[in-house]
Write an enzyme that holds these catalytic residues in place. Structure first.
Site, PDB file in Angstrom:
ATOM      1  N   LYS A 107      29.645 -38.211 -17.631  1.00  0.00           N
ATOM      2  CA  LYS A 107      28.234 -37.518 -17.070  1.00  0.00           C
ATOM      3  C   LYS A 107      28.041 -35.766 -16.805  1.00  0.00           C
ATOM      4  CE  LYS A 107      27.821 -39.433 -12.191  1.00  0.00           C
ATOM      5  NZ  LYS A 107      26.648 -37.483 -11.748  1.00  0.00           N
ATOM      6  N   ASP A 108      28.931 -35.273 -16.660  1.00  0.00           N
ATOM      7  CA  ASP A 108      28.846 -34.095 -16.341  1.00  0.00           C
ATOM      8  C   ASP A 108      28.443 -33.105 -17.947  1.00  0.00           C
ATOM      9  OD1 ASP A 108      27.897 -34.590 -13.608  1.00  0.00           O
ATOM     10  OD2 ASP A 108      30.279 -34.467 -12.471  1.00  0.00           O
ATOM     11  N   ARG A 124      16.705 -38.257 -14.141  1.00  0.00           N
ATOM     12  CA  ARG A 124      16.815 -39.187 -14.400  1.00  0.00           C
ATOM     13  C   ARG A 124      16.518 -40.707 -13.616  1.00  0.00           C
ATOM     14  NH1 ARG A 124      19.982 -43.559 -14.291  1.00  0.00           N
ATOM     15  NH2 ARG A 124      21.086 -42.364 -13.054  1.00  0.00           N
ATOM     16  N   ARG A 125      16.978 -40.403 -12.792  1.00  0.00           N
ATOM     17  CA  ARG A 125      16.830 -41.648 -10.851  1.00  0.00           C
ATOM     18  C   ARG A 125      15.399 -41.650 -10.916  1.00  0.00           C
ATOM     19  NH1 ARG A 125      22.854 -39.940  -9.250  1.00  0.00           N
ATOM     20  NH2 ARG A 125      23.875 -42.010 -10.315  1.00  0.00           N
ATOM     21  N   ARG A 136      21.369 -33.352  -2.637  1.00  0.00           N
ATOM     22  CA  ARG A 136      22.347 -33.245  -2.709  1.00  0.00           C
ATOM     23  C   ARG A 136      23.848 -33.250  -1.874  1.00  0.00           C
ATOM     24  NH1 ARG A 136      22.804 -28.364  -6.045  1.00  0.00           N
ATOM     25  NH2 ARG A 136      24.899 -28.948  -6.071  1.00  0.00           N
ATOM     26  N   ARG A 141      25.188 -37.831   1.234  1.00  0.00           N
ATOM     27  CA  ARG A 141      24.254 -38.738   1.135  1.00  0.00           C
ATOM     28  C   ARG A 141      23.913 -39.598   1.473  1.00  0.00           C
ATOM     29  NH1 ARG A 141      23.688 -37.707  -5.329  1.00  0.00           N
ATOM     30  NH2 ARG A 141      24.378 -35.671  -6.007  1.00  0.00           N
ATOM     31  N   CYS A 182      22.349 -33.450 -20.123  1.00  0.00           N
ATOM     32  CA  CYS A 182      22.160 -34.534 -19.009  1.00  0.00           C
ATOM     33  C   CYS A 182      21.206 -34.397 -17.850  1.00  0.00           C
ATOM     34  CB  CYS A 182      23.836 -34.318 -18.523  1.00  0.00           C
ATOM     35  SG  CYS A 182      23.928 -32.997 -17.949  1.00  0.00           S
TER      36      CYS A 182
END
Length: 314
Positions: A80-81, A125-126, A143, A149, A237
Site C-alpha cells: 500500500k506504500d 482515507r480512514r 503517527r 499507536r 496513496c
C-alpha cells in the site's frame, strides 16, 4: 548465492522481510540473505501527518535509490506504500499471498463509540471514511509504529479507538488487540493493503524468477486491479480511495469507493471480470467512478490537501 534485502527498520517491516526470506529459503535453500535496513524520511519524522510530506513514496523513495545504486538486490515493501508508477529500471517482481486486508478498530467497536468519540488515524482515507459513517466523532491524527499507536488508547488522555490494518496486527502476533473489524463494503481498505510487494531491478532476470516463485496468483490479480484503478484515477496513496476484492470461482470482483475528506460525499463502483483481466477491470472501475462524480471529489480533496500543505509551509 547471497542476496541483500532492503527494508525499513520498524518491527513490522522486519517481520515482513523475514517472512519473505523464509518463503524463498523454503524453495531455494542454497540462497543466503543479508538484511540491509534503512530509515525513510517518514520514519525519521514521526510528528508530521503523512500528507504533510507533500510527496509520493515517503516510505519507498530511499529504497528505490538503494536498488538503482545496486546497494541491495531487492526490497520488501508494504504494497500500500508503493506508488503505482515505479522508477525506470525497477519492477514489482513478486506479490506473496495477502493477509486479511480489512481495517479494524482497536479500543471500542464502531457501534460502541460514544457521541463525540476521539478516534486516531494518520490516514486521510480512514479519516474520510470514519466521518462518513460517524460524522459526530473527532478524528485525531496519530503517527508511529503499531505499538505506540495501540498505546494511544491507554492512559489519562486516551483515545476512544484507533484504526489499524488487521494484517499488521496479525503479522506481529497482536490480532487479539482489535475490538472489531470494519465492514469493507462500508469501509473499504487501502489499495494494496495486507499485501507485500517485492521490488527488484528489471534487468536481474534470474533474481526476478526466484522472487516470482513465491508469488500468489490471486493476490497478484487483486493488487493489479486495485493499482491500475488507482493509477487511472491519478490518485496517490494519500487520497481517500478504498477498494475491496472478492473472488467467485475464477472471476474477480472489484468494488471501489471515493470519499470526500469531510465524509459528506462518496461514490461507489463495482464490476467483475475473469482474473486474467485484472488490469482491464481496474481501468473499467476507475472510469465508472469518474462518470459518477469521483473525479470531482478527488480534485476537491487534492486542492484541500495542497492548500493545507502550503499553509503548513508558510
Amino acid at each position: 548465492m547471497l542476496l541483500r534485502v532492503g527494508t525499513r527498520r520498524s518491527p513490522l517491516a522486519m517481520t515482513q522481510t523475514n517472512f519473505v526470506i523464509g518463503s524463498i529459503q523454503a524453495l531455494h535453500p542454497h540462497i543466503e540473505f543479508e538484511i540491509c535496513p534503512i530509515s525513510t524520511v517518514a520514519d525519521r519524522d514521526r510528528v508530521s501527518e503523512f500528507h504533510q510530506f507533500g510527496m509520493i513514496g515517503v516510505f519507498t523513495t530511499e529504497h528505490e535509490e538503494q536498488l538503482l545504486r545496486k546497494d541491495v538486490d531487492f526490497v520488501v515493501h508494504s504494497l500500500k506504500d508503493l506508488p503505482t508508477i515505479l522508477r525506470d529500471g525497477l519492477t514489482l517482481a513478486s506479490v506473496p499471498k495477502r493477509e486479511d486486508p480489512r481495517d479494524v478498530l482497536c479500543g471500542s467497536a464502531l457501534e460502541d463509540l460514544p457521541e463525540g468519540a476521539r478516534v486516531g488515524t494518520g490516514s486521510l482515507r480512514r479519516r474520510a471514511q470514519i466521518l462518513s459513517l460517524r460524522p459526530d466523532v473527532t478524528v485525531v491524527p496519530i503517527r508511529g509504529n503499531i505499538g505506540p499507536r495501540l498505546a494511544k488508547i491507554e492512559g489519562d488522555d486516551a483515545l476512544d479507538a484507533v484504526i489499524l490494518a488487521h494484517a499488521g496486527l496479525e503479522r506481529l502476533g497482536l490480532g487479539d488487540k482489535s475490538s472489531a473489524f470494519l465492514d469493507p463494503v462500508a469501509f473499504p481498505y487501502a489499495v494494496g493493503q495486507g499485501a507485500l510487494g517485492i521490488e527488484a531491478r528489471s534487468e536481474d532476470s534470474e533474481l526476478v524468477e526466484i522472487l516470482r516463485s513465491i508469488e500468489c496468483r490471486k493476490t497478484r490479480a487483486e493488487v493489479d486491479a486495485e493499482r491500475e484503478m488507482m493509477h487511472a484515477l491519478g490518485a496517490g496513496c494519500s487520497l481517500p480511495v478504498g477498494a475491496v476484492c472478492n473472488w467467485q470461482d475464477e472471476r474477480l470482483s472489484l468494488q471501489a469507493q471515493i470519499t470526500s475528506l469531510d465524509g459528506h460525499e462518496r461514490v461507489v463502483a463495482t464490476q467483475d471480470e475473469p482474473g486474467e483481466q485484472a488490469k482491464e477491470l481496474g481501468l473499467a472501475v476507475a472510469e465508472t467512478l469518474k462518470v459518477r462524480g469521483g473525479e470531482k471529489i478527488l480534485q476537491s480533496s487534492y486542492r484541500e490537501f495542497c492548500s493545507h500543505f502550503k499553509m503548513l509551509q508558510s
